[in-house]
Design a protein around this motif. Structure first.
Motif, PDB file in Angstrom:
ATOM      1  N   VAL A  95     -21.504 -20.924-106.010  1.00  0.00           N
ATOM      2  CA  VAL A  95     -21.612 -22.387-105.974  1.00  0.00           C
ATOM      3  C   VAL A  95     -20.905 -22.887-104.716  1.00  0.00           C
ATOM      4  CG1 VAL A  95     -21.062 -24.583-107.122  1.00  0.00           C
ATOM      5  CG2 VAL A  95     -21.664 -22.575-108.501  1.00  0.00           C
ATOM      6  N   MET A  96     -21.603 -23.724-103.960  1.00  0.00           N
ATOM      7  CA  MET A  96     -21.004 -24.365-102.783  1.00  0.00           C
ATOM      8  C   MET A  96     -20.914 -25.856-103.043  1.00  0.00           C
ATOM      9  SD  MET A  96     -22.939 -22.392 -99.702  1.00  0.00           S
ATOM     10  CE  MET A  96     -22.898 -20.593 -99.626  1.00  0.00           C
ATOM     11  N   VAL A  97     -19.753 -26.431-102.749  1.00  0.00           N
ATOM     12  CA  VAL A  97     -19.487 -27.844-103.032  1.00  0.00           C
ATOM     13  C   VAL A  97     -19.163 -28.579-101.730  1.00  0.00           C
ATOM     14  CG1 VAL A  97     -18.036 -29.441-104.344  1.00  0.00           C
ATOM     15  CG2 VAL A  97     -18.540 -27.170-105.291  1.00  0.00           C
ATOM     16  N   GLY A  98     -20.038 -29.509-101.315  1.00  0.00           N
ATOM     17  CA  GLY A  98     -19.781 -30.272-100.088  1.00  0.00           C
ATOM     18  C   GLY A  98     -19.664 -29.403 -98.856  1.00  0.00           C
ATOM     19  N   THR A  99     -20.391 -28.297 -98.843  1.00  0.00           N
ATOM     20  CA  THR A  99     -20.307 -27.349 -97.717  1.00  0.00           C
ATOM     21  C   THR A  99     -21.242 -27.770 -96.583  1.00  0.00           C
ATOM     22  OG1 THR A  99     -19.657 -25.493 -99.109  1.00  0.00           O
ATOM     23  CG2 THR A  99     -20.716 -24.947 -97.032  1.00  0.00           C
ATOM     24  N   PRO A 100     -20.718 -27.881 -95.349  1.00  0.00           N
ATOM     25  CA  PRO A 100     -21.568 -28.285 -94.220  1.00  0.00           C
ATOM     26  C   PRO A 100     -22.417 -27.119 -93.713  1.00  0.00           C
ATOM     27  CG  PRO A 100     -19.326 -27.941 -93.456  1.00  0.00           C
ATOM     28  CD  PRO A 100     -19.309 -27.701 -94.947  1.00  0.00           C
TER      29      PRO A 100
END
Length: 216
Positions: A95-100
């Motif tokens: 899971v990636m959260v707010g990843t640019p």
């Protein structure tokens, strides 16, 4: 349950910022390893080498259980770089959260400012939208990936840099979080800085770790 979740914080933060999420996931039966690393002193590839022993140890202790990865902001890029080179045999979900994933317009705007360079270091220079040099580092997504983006901004200056009509969380546009190969993508009403303590984010993360999908 004998699954393990590894947590990765964002740039210029510490593992303390992920502590509440760690407690939440522990409460749902996961063994949680909250990984800390000197995010502003090294490049992303150097950071991968620095955290590798702790991850290897967690994978070993996981035994037959699966190992999941959750990364906030730059933590998601660290995960991508790690998995491109050292994918565990029992890899679970990511899971990636707010990843640019496609870079941050804010980082691009500030990259040559001396203060930004001093505070965010080598990795800060790697958060820009031009990712041509980074393809080899990050590889392609061939694992189960869920992406959570925020769309609440409280910073008018950042919003101006990103674009007034562009949905963003004050640091990263929703569009920049997207990544080819992801199984699911969801937008939650949250600001970038507060994403790690956002309970909607916690519940969506739990949903994806358990079932491979977000709840609508």
């Amino acid at each position: 349950m004998n699954d393990t979740v590894l947590l990765f914080h964002g740039i210029a933060r510490t593992k303390k910022s992920m502590q509440k999420l760690a407690g939440f996931l522990s409460g749902h039966g996961y063994r949680v390893v909250n990984v800390g690393y000197p995010s502003t002193r090294f490049s992303i590839s150097d950071l991968v080498d620095i955290i590798r022993p702790e991850i290897d140890d967690a994978v070993k202790k996981a035994g037959d259980g699966r190992v999941h990865f959750v990364g906030y902001s730059m933590g998601g890029l660290v995960i991508r770089a790690f998995l491109a080179s050292y994918r565990p045999a029992k890899l679970g979900r990511v899971v990636m959260v707010g990843t640019p994933n496609n870079g941050s317009q804010i980082a691009d705007f500030l990259k040559s400012w001396p203060l930004y360079r001093k505070v965010y270091g080598p990795a800060g220079q790697q958060l820009i939208p031009d990712k041509t040099a980074m393809t080899e580092l990050f590889g392609t997504v061939d694992y189960e990936l869920g992406i959570i983006a925020g769309n609440r901004t409280i910073d008018p200056v950042s919003s101006l840099i990103i674009g007034l009509r562009v949905p963003n969380d004050g640091k990263v546009s929703v569009e920049s979080t997207r990544l080819d190969g992801a199984a699911a993508h969801i937008v939650v009403p949250a600001n970038h800085t507060l994403l790690p303590v956002n309970k909607t984010m916690w519940n969506q993360t739990l949903s994806f770790l358990k079932d491979g999908r977000f709840t609508s």
